[in-house]
Enzyme design. Structure first.
Site, PDB file in Angstrom:
ATOM      1  N   LEU A  41      18.883 -48.309  -1.848  1.00  0.00           N
ATOM      2  CA  LEU A  41      19.982 -47.225  -2.102  1.00  0.00           C
ATOM      3  C   LEU A  41      20.655 -46.858  -0.937  1.00  0.00           C
ATOM      4  CD1 LEU A  41      20.747 -46.362  -4.878  1.00  0.00           C
ATOM      5  CD2 LEU A  41      19.258 -44.480  -4.859  1.00  0.00           C
ATOM      6  N   ASP A  42      21.969 -46.886  -1.028  1.00  0.00           N
ATOM      7  CA  ASP A  42      22.545 -46.597   0.318  1.00  0.00           C
ATOM      8  C   ASP A  42      22.435 -44.977   0.616  1.00  0.00           C
ATOM      9  OD1 ASP A  42      24.100 -49.082  -0.056  1.00  0.00           O
ATOM     10  OD2 ASP A  42      25.765 -48.335  -1.121  1.00  0.00           O
ATOM     11  N   TYR A  43      22.529 -44.855   1.735  1.00  0.00           N
ATOM     12  CA  TYR A  43      22.476 -43.537   2.510  1.00  0.00           C
ATOM     13  C   TYR A  43      23.300 -42.554   1.610  1.00  0.00           C
ATOM     14  CZ  TYR A  43      22.654 -40.197   6.214  1.00  0.00           C
ATOM     15  OH  TYR A  43      22.694 -38.717   7.019  1.00  0.00           O
ATOM     16  N   ASP A  44      24.449 -42.698   1.193  1.00  0.00           N
ATOM     17  CA  ASP A  44      25.275 -41.734   0.710  1.00  0.00           C
ATOM     18  C   ASP A  44      25.327 -41.952  -1.039  1.00  0.00           C
ATOM     19  OD1 ASP A  44      26.694 -44.470   0.789  1.00  0.00           O
ATOM     20  OD2 ASP A  44      28.457 -43.653   1.328  1.00  0.00           O
ATOM     21  N   SER A  45      24.206 -42.696  -1.511  1.00  0.00           N
ATOM     22  CA  SER A  45      24.054 -42.541  -2.808  1.00  0.00           C
ATOM     23  C   SER A  45      22.679 -42.052  -3.172  1.00  0.00           C
ATOM     24  CB  SER A  45      23.854 -44.225  -3.436  1.00  0.00           C
ATOM     25  OG  SER A  45      24.909 -44.986  -3.189  1.00  0.00           O
TER      26      SER A  45
END
Length: 178
Positions: A41-45
């Site tokens: 899961l992306d850093y900014d998600s």
């Protein structure tokens, strides 16, 4: 062992970080030893991240051949038109090839935890929420798909993977699943 974790915004899906300054990682949340993320899961998600100590289970959860749905609630900039929604449903062309068709629905603004920092509000730019269900998981796929149809992603929250969901977990909280 299988764990559901609500990954906060701006946390890496790994236990260490060598960048300077170091970013927040999974190490700060009291997770059991010897578990690792089944997928990314992306850093900014934000949202549901499954962790396990079982390599076979991790593979089954993340391999697109097993067709596990991943459901995302996505705040986009702009007002989605029918043509944009249909393009997402059919699949869009990205740099690394076409995406599979997705299930896409408009959502009323969901009740979620506050994000820190919050998404910047602009009076003159409308936004909307979509529920997007994928069966593949390319790097930053949802963000790239919405951008491809002219709807940049402002906030992205994964709420379910296969039969597993957040079920009231607050950011940073986790529970063991059966």
């Amino acid at each position: 062992m299988l764990i559901a974790f609500n990954k906060p915004f701006n946390v890496l899906c790994q236990f260490t970080d060598s960048s300077q300054p170091p970013r927040a990682t999974l190490a700060g949340f009291g997770l059991p030893p010897d578990v690792y993320a089944a997928g990314r899961l992306d850093y900014d998600s934000e949202g549901l991240l499954l962790l396990t100590d079982d390599g076979r289970l991790a593979h089954r959860l993340t391999d697109p051949r097993h067709k596990e749905d991943k459901i995302y609630w996505v705040q986009v900039e702009g007002t989605p038109g029918d043509e944009q929604l249909q393009a997402l449903r059919r699949g869009v062309q990205l740099n690394d090839g076409p995406t599979l068709p997705a299930r896409v629905e408009r959502l009323d603004t969901p009740t979620l935890w506050e994000r820190n920092p919050p998404v910047r509000f602009r009076k003159t730019v409308p936004d909307a929420w979509l529920a997007i269900t994928l069966r593949e998981g390319r790097n930053r796929q949802v963000r790239r798909m919405t951008a491809a149809v002219g709807l940049p992603t402002l906030r992205l929250v994964r709420v379910a993977m296969g039969p597993h969901n957040l079920e009231g977990l607050q950011p940073g909280q986790w529970r063991t699943l059966r």
